[in-house]
Design a protein around this motif. Sequence first.
Motif, PDB file in Angstrom:
ATOM      1  N   ALA A 134      15.848  95.289  41.680  1.00  0.00           N
ATOM      2  CA  ALA A 134      15.698  96.098  42.891  1.00  0.00           C
ATOM      3  C   ALA A 134      15.160  95.270  44.053  1.00  0.00           C
ATOM      4  O   ALA A 134      15.641  95.376  45.195  1.00  0.00           O
ATOM      5  CB  ALA A 134      14.776  97.284  42.609  1.00  0.00           C
ATOM      6  N   LEU A 135      14.171  94.420  43.768  1.00  0.00           N
ATOM      7  CA  LEU A 135      13.604  93.579  44.827  1.00  0.00           C
ATOM      8  C   LEU A 135      14.637  92.577  45.326  1.00  0.00           C
ATOM      9  O   LEU A 135      14.770  92.334  46.538  1.00  0.00           O
ATOM     10  CB  LEU A 135      12.357  92.856  44.316  1.00  0.00           C
ATOM     11  CG  LEU A 135      11.227  93.732  43.768  1.00  0.00           C
ATOM     12  CD1 LEU A 135      10.017  92.881  43.404  1.00  0.00           C
ATOM     13  CD2 LEU A 135      10.842  94.824  44.744  1.00  0.00           C
ATOM     14  N   LYS A 136      15.378  91.993  44.399  1.00  0.00           N
ATOM     15  CA  LYS A 136      16.414  91.040  44.781  1.00  0.00           C
ATOM     16  C   LYS A 136      17.507  91.734  45.602  1.00  0.00           C
ATOM     17  O   LYS A 136      17.992  91.187  46.596  1.00  0.00           O
ATOM     18  CB  LYS A 136      17.023  90.425  43.519  1.00  0.00           C
ATOM     19  CG  LYS A 136      18.013  89.305  43.783  1.00  0.00           C
ATOM     20  CD  LYS A 136      18.662  88.826  42.492  1.00  0.00           C
ATOM     21  CE  LYS A 136      17.661  88.244  41.529  1.00  0.00           C
ATOM     22  NZ  LYS A 136      18.320  87.736  40.304  1.00  0.00           N
ATOM     23  N   LEU A 137      17.862  92.938  45.198  1.00  0.00           N
ATOM     24  CA  LEU A 137      18.907  93.694  45.892  1.00  0.00           C
ATOM     25  C   LEU A 137      18.554  93.928  47.357  1.00  0.00           C
ATOM     26  O   LEU A 137      19.357  93.648  48.263  1.00  0.00           O
ATOM     27  CB  LEU A 137      19.128  95.030  45.183  1.00  0.00           C
ATOM     28  CG  LEU A 137      20.094  96.002  45.864  1.00  0.00           C
ATOM     29  CD1 LEU A 137      21.531  95.525  45.686  1.00  0.00           C
ATOM     30  CD2 LEU A 137      19.922  97.410  45.296  1.00  0.00           C
ATOM     31  N   VAL A 138      17.350  94.467  47.609  1.00  0.00           N
ATOM     32  CA  VAL A 138      17.013  94.807  48.992  1.00  0.00           C
ATOM     33  C   VAL A 138      16.806  93.550  49.830  1.00  0.00           C
ATOM     34  O   VAL A 138      17.089  93.558  51.047  1.00  0.00           O
ATOM     35  CB  VAL A 138      15.776  95.738  49.068  1.00  0.00           C
ATOM     36  CG1 VAL A 138      16.081  97.064  48.382  1.00  0.00           C
ATOM     37  CG2 VAL A 138      14.527  95.093  48.476  1.00  0.00           C
ATOM     38  N   ARG A 139      16.362  92.473  49.228  1.00  0.00           N
ATOM     39  CA  ARG A 139      16.220  91.233  49.981  1.00  0.00           C
ATOM     40  C   ARG A 139      17.592  90.681  50.364  1.00  0.00           C
ATOM     41  O   ARG A 139      17.794  90.207  51.492  1.00  0.00           O
ATOM     42  CB  ARG A 139      15.414  90.224  49.170  1.00  0.00           C
ATOM     43  CG  ARG A 139      13.914  90.532  49.187  1.00  0.00           C
ATOM     44  CD  ARG A 139      13.118  89.709  48.218  1.00  0.00           C
ATOM     45  NE  ARG A 139      11.682  89.910  48.428  1.00  0.00           N
ATOM     46  CZ  ARG A 139      10.764  89.795  47.481  1.00  0.00           C
ATOM     47  NH1 ARG A 139      11.116  89.489  46.230  1.00  0.00           N
ATOM     48  NH2 ARG A 139       9.484  89.995  47.757  1.00  0.00           N
TER      49      ARG A 139
END
Length: 455
Positions: A134-139
């Motif tokens: 999720a963190l990688k996605l939004v970044r």
Amino acid sequence: MAVTESAPVAPTSAHEGILRRQSLRESAARTYARSLPIVPVRARGLTIEGADGRRYLDCLSGAGTLALGHNHPVVLEAIKKVIASGAPLHVLDLATPVKDAFTTELFTTLPRRLADDARIQFCGPAGTDAVEAALKLVRNATGRRGLLAFTGAYHGMTAGALAASGGATDVRVTRLPFPHDYRCPFGVGGERGAEIAARWTESLLDDPKSGVPTPAGMILEPVQGEGGVIPAPDTWLRRMRRITADRSIPLIADEVQTGVGRTGAFWAVEHSGVVPDVMVLSKAIGGSLPLAVIVYRSALDVWQPGAHAGTFRGNQLAMAAGAATLAFVRENRLAERAATLGARMLGQLQGLAAAHPCVGDVRGRGLMIGIELVAPDTTADVPPPDPALAAAVQRECLQRGLIVELGGRHSAVVRLLPPLTLTDEQAVAVLDRFADALAAAERTPSRPSDPGPSR
């Protein structure tokens, strides 16, 4: 649900030998085994039977994983069906009928405004990997790096998830105050405390001198679990959704522990009507087997093939067990049942608190309940937490055949996470054993213990 057949009972020496060898062979990082020195050999529903023949009521439920309790018939049947079919058990991220059925059932349960425009990413089998995804996605989607997270949060044990959790140090995450009636960071609590927390968030984002550039996303738990069973106020959660939407900041809801009916709604964000941009799901979605996914708005689906991969993304047995669990919870309205029974248990525990000054606060939502234990003989407005007493209560519970979890900032919150299949009679038994353990612990000197979280 009671165990109907006798489990193989190990001789006392064998039972103790297993525990001794575990302590010698397993790492110092082991957690639950320290405070729960039992050797489970059979389990059904709420009940675990140990190798020594003792039976326990399990209100830990695999840290919230077992929505239907141990070895529910629909879960076992789903697993047996896959095994008997000759289907491959390991398929990486290839399409299979089992995966298709799981995804269809999962999308059926999601908030409609998300499900109608959602993508799903199958992650490594632990919730913490889904948080990383999720963190990688939004970044990737925003081109930004910073992150908004909250005091008291727990998102997992990998590096990125830990950085967003409450105990992190030296990280590039902006920490925001999470509303807390009992231990309000502003000393006011209630709606006023939540309003101040929301204003603080807006100020940081809108003040050009705050030192907080527009972040890649905000991640929060609708009910903080390891943080001490702290429900986010619905009005505050709606405010966070408005704040993030107005500033094009993706909102990530970590529903790893709160999902699949646990809080009295199928997904905890539904209490407030909030639709996040990303939902992180694990634990109960696998029907007791390892499975983790993120679901998110299609506009965020900009990463390249292989941008987040893992060998064990295609756990066919977990997908079959998960689809069966999701359908059973949905068809039997177990979320509504959790809301009703959880409210009743909270009321009874609040009545117990009136007779025990060491119970500082009783809180929760649905069948996610926390009892904060405190040292009452102080002059402080809010008594300090008493982790030693909480550890003593946990030990006394175990002696009475009740398995409970500890959490909170100082491990002073006794947590109850029973299966959603809990009956009225079992709920009475759980509360009776807890009340007896609490009274015994008050009379007995105790020592600190911290089993720690897991994901």
